[in-house]
Design an enzyme around this catalytic site. Structure first.
Site, PDB file in Angstrom:
ATOM      1  N   ASP A  99      88.715  55.230 -28.613  1.00 28.82           N
ATOM      2  CA  ASP A  99      88.044  55.638 -29.844  1.00 28.82           C
ATOM      3  C   ASP A  99      88.102  57.157 -29.996  1.00 28.82           C
ATOM      4  OD1 ASP A  99      86.239  54.760 -32.056  1.00 28.82           O
ATOM      5  OD2 ASP A  99      84.855  56.149 -31.082  1.00 28.82           O
ATOM      6  N   GLU A 141      93.237  55.674 -31.009  1.00 26.83           N
ATOM      7  CA  GLU A 141      92.790  55.789 -32.396  1.00 26.83           C
ATOM      8  C   GLU A 141      92.752  57.289 -32.664  1.00 26.83           C
ATOM      9  OE1 GLU A 141      89.311  55.671 -35.572  1.00 26.83           O
ATOM     10  OE2 GLU A 141      89.100  56.424 -33.562  1.00 26.83           O
TER      11      GLU A 141
END
Ligand code: BGC
Length: 556
Positions: free
Chosen positions: A214, A277
Site C-alpha cells: 500500500d 500500489e
C-alpha cells in the site's frame, strides 16, 4: 470503408519475452475486498470464512490468484488501511485460524494468495503510537510554526482533505498523509524497517504468496519536509515528484524487500512477490518500482485513467509496455479497484464499453487485476445516503475517488478514475457483492449488508448470470479460459495491426484483437474467425461489422 493506416508495427516488448519464469508475469489476480465479498456470520460484514467458502467460485471463474484487502486488527477508520496490529485478524473478519484455513483452501484449489501490507502509516491505536516515547522515534512529529507553534509545520495537505498535520495535546504536530487516525511512520528509523520485514516473514510463514504494498511510493519524505507552494497540491499529485511521494529513497526499501522475498522463496522452492500500489507521474518513473531488484509488479493506473478513445488507448499501452520493457518487467493492467469508480460507470455508464475494455485488457501482454463484481458488470452505486457513508475522505471533504492517486479529481481528469461516481467518494464501489436471489442481501450472507445494495441487482447476481452466454460473468469466464488455453496470451509478444480510423487492432500469438471504441459500427475485412466478442459481431462475405464499443478476439 476500411482505411489502412499503418503497416504492422511491433509494440515495445520486454527483453526475452515468452512465458517468463515467474508465475506473476501473466497472472490474473482477483481482488477480494473482504468486507464486501461474502459474510459467513450474519453481521452484514464480509469475513475470511465467507471468502474461504466461496473460493470455488473464483477457481471456476478462472483466476490464478486472489488479493485480500486488509483484514488485520484495526479501528476501521479507513476500511482497515489503519492497522493497529499487523499480526492479528480483526474480530470483524475472523481469527488467525480463519486466515490460515483460507490460505490452505486457496492453495488446495491451486489459487495463490496475496495480502496487503500497509507500511506508510499505522493506526493511531497501534501500540507504537500509543507510547509517547516510541511514537516520537517511529513517527514524524515536528514543532509547529507561528508564535506558539499553532500553525502546521508545512503546507502539505492530506489526500483525504485538510492539513496533513494534527496537533497533539503536547503542542507538537504529527504527519498523516491520509486520515489523522493514520500517522505516517518514520522510515529513517531502522526499527521500522526491521518490524516490517518481521511482519512479512510472519505472513510468509503462514503461506502467503506475496504482498500488495500500500502507498509504496510514500514512505520516504524529502529531507527537511519542504513546503510545496500554496493551494496546488491536488493538481500536482501525479504531475510531478512531490516532497512526500515517489521520492528516490523508497527504492532502497523495495530492494531490501525483494531480497527478503527472493531469499524466502528460494529457500522453499516457491516464488513470492511484491506488487506496488505506486502512483508515479510517468510510466518511466513507475517502471523504477519494477526494476529487476525491486518489486515484481506495479499497478498501471495510467491505463485505468485513459479515455475511451483509440489514440489515447494506444499511446498509454505503448508507453506502459515501453517503460516496463526497459526494465524487463511485465506490465500490470487494472480497470477497477476499491478506490476508483467502477469502470462500467466510469466509461460513461456503458456496460458495452466496460465489457470491451475488459477484453482489451485481458488480451494485452502481462498480468491483470480484476476487482470483485466487475465480472458481473456491476455499476457504481451512486445513491448512497450520507448516513451510511464510511469513506474517511467523504467526511473530510477531500479529493474525489482515487484520492490516493494522481489525476483523478473530477475537475482535472474528466475521463479519469473519478468520473461518473456519485460524488467521487469510495463507498459506491464497495457495496457488497450480489450472489443470488431477488432481494438484498442477495446471498451475501445470512444477515444484511454494511452498505445497502440497490433494489434492482436481482438480475446481476452470480446465480442469475451463470449459464447465460450473453452475461458479463460468462464473458469473463470465457476470456479467462481462452487466456489459459492460448499459448502466448499473457506474457508474449504483441504487434499493432492496420485498422480503420478510430479503431485499434493488434496481434498476439494466434490471435488478433480489434477494439472499436467509436459509438457506431465499423466494417473491415474479417481478420479471422471470431473467438470471443464483447458484443455480437457479424461476418458477411468476408467483411466484419464491429459493433460500436466492442472488442473482439479473432483466431488467425
Ligand atoms: C488504499 C486506500 C487507502 C490508502 C491509505 C490506498 O492505497 O488502496 O484504500 O485509503 O491507501 O492507506
Amino acid at each position: 470503408m476500411t482505411q489502412e493506416l499503418t503497416s504492422p508495427s511491433p509494440a515495445p516488448q520486454a527483453p526475452g519475452t515468452g512465458r517468463g519464469p515467474g508465475w506473476w508475469r501473466d497472472a490474473v489476480i482477483y481482488q477480494v475486498y473482504v468486507r464486501s465479498f461474502a459474510d459467513s456470520d450474519g453481521d452484514g460484514i464480509g469475513d475470511l470464512r465467507g471468502a474461504r467458502e466461496r473460493l470455488p467460485y473464483l477457481k471456476d471463474l478462472g483466476v490464478d490468484a486472489v488479493w485480500l484487502t486488509p483484514f488485520y486488527a484495526s479501528p476501521q477508520a479507513d476500511g482497515g488501511y489503519d492497522v493497529a496490529d499487523y499480526r492479528a485478524v480483526d474480530p470483524l473478519f475472523g481469527t488467525l485460524q480463519d486466515a490460515d484455513e483460507l490460505i490452505r483452501a486457496a492453495h488446495d484449489l491451486g489459487l495463490r494468495v496475496i495480502v496487503d501490507i500497509v507500511p506508510n502509516h499505522t493506526s493511531d491505536r497501534h501500540p507504537w503510537f500509543q507510547d509517547p516515547e516510541l511514537a516520537r522515534q517511529r513517527y514524524l512529529f515536528r514543532p509547529g510554526k507561528g508564535e506558539s507553534g499553532e500553525l502546521p509545520p508545512n503546507d502539505w495537505e492530506s489526500v483525504f482533505g485538510g492539513p496533513a498535520w494534527t496537533r497533539t495535546d503536547r503542542g507538537d504536530w504529527y504527519l498523516h498523509l491520509f486520515a489523522p487516525e493514520q500517522p505516517d511512520l518514520n522510515w529513517d528509523n531502522p526499527e521500522v524497517h526491521a518490524e516490517f520485514e518481521a511482519i512479512m516473514r510472519f505472513w510468509l510463514d503462514l503461506g502467503v504468496d506475496g504482498f500488495r504494498v500500500d502507498v509504496a511510493h510514500g514512505m520516504i519524505k524529502a529531507p527537511g519536509l519542504p513546503d510545496i507552494g500554496h493551494g496546488a497540491q491536488a493538481q500536482l499529485i501525479g504531475a510531478q515528484v512531490l516532497p512526500f511521494f515517489d521520492q528516490d529513497g523508497v527504492h532502497a526499501i523495495h530492494r531490501a524487500w525483494r531480497r527478503l522475498l527472493d531469499g524466502y522463496g528460494d529457500a522453499r522452492g516457491k516464488q513470492v512477490i511484491g506488487v506496488a500500489e505506486a502512483w508515479a507521474p510517468t510510466a518511466e518513473r513507475l517502471a523504477l518500482y519494477v526494476r529487476p531488484d525491486e518489486l515484481h509488479q506495479a499497478f498501471n493506473f495510467q491505463f485505468l485513467n485513459a479515455p475511451w478513445q483509440s489514440d489515447a488507448l494506444r499511446s498509454v499501452i505503448d508507453a506502459s509496455l515501453a517503460a516496463t520493457a526497459s526494465v524487463g518487467a511485465p506490465t500490470t493492467w487494472v480497470l477497477s479497484n476499491h478506490d476508483v469508480v467502477r469502470h462500467t460507470t466510469r466509461l460513461g455508464g456503458s456496460l458495452a464499453r466496460a465489457r470491451a475494455a475488459t477484453l482489451l485488457m485481458l488480451a494485452l501482454p502481462g498480468s491483470a487485476y480484476l476487482y470483485q463484481g466487475e465480472e458481473l458488470g456491476l455499476p457504481e452505486v451512486t445513491d448512497l445516503p450520507d448516513e451510511v457513508r464510511q469513506d474517511p475522505a467523504f467526511f473530510r471533504g477531500g479529493r474525489a475517488t482515487g484520492a490516493v492517486g494522481p489525476g483523478t479529481d473530477t475537475e482535472s481528469a474528466p475521463d479519469g478514475a473519478a468520473a461518473g461516481g456519485q460524488d467521487g467518494f469510495r463507498d459506491g464501489c464497495r457495496v457488497p457483492l450480489p450472489w443470488s436471489g431477488e432481494l438484498p442481501p442477495y446471498g451475501f450472507g445470512p444477515g444484511g449488508s454494511w452498505l445497502p445494495q440497490p433494489a434492482d441487482w436481482g438480475g446481476l447476481t452470480i446465480a442469475a448470470q451463470t449459464g447465460d452466454p450473453a452475461s458479463t460473468l460468462e464473458l469473463y469466464r470465457a476470456a479467462l479460459e481462452l487466456r489459459r488455453r492460448l499459448p502466448g496470451l499473457g506474457d508474449g509478444p504483441m504487434s499493432w495491426a492496420p485498422a480503420p480510423d478510430g479503431v485499434l487492432a493488434f496481434t498476439r500469438p494466434g490471435l488478433l484483437c480489434t477494439v472499436n471504441p467509436l459509438g457506431h459500427d465499423v466494417g473491415l475485412p474479417a481478420p479471422g474467425t471470431p473467438l470471443l466478442s464483447s458484443a455480437p459481431v457479424t461476418v458477411d462475405d468476408a467483411t466484419a461489422q464491429l459493433p460500436g464499443d466492442s472488442c473482439t478476439w479473432w483466431a488467425i
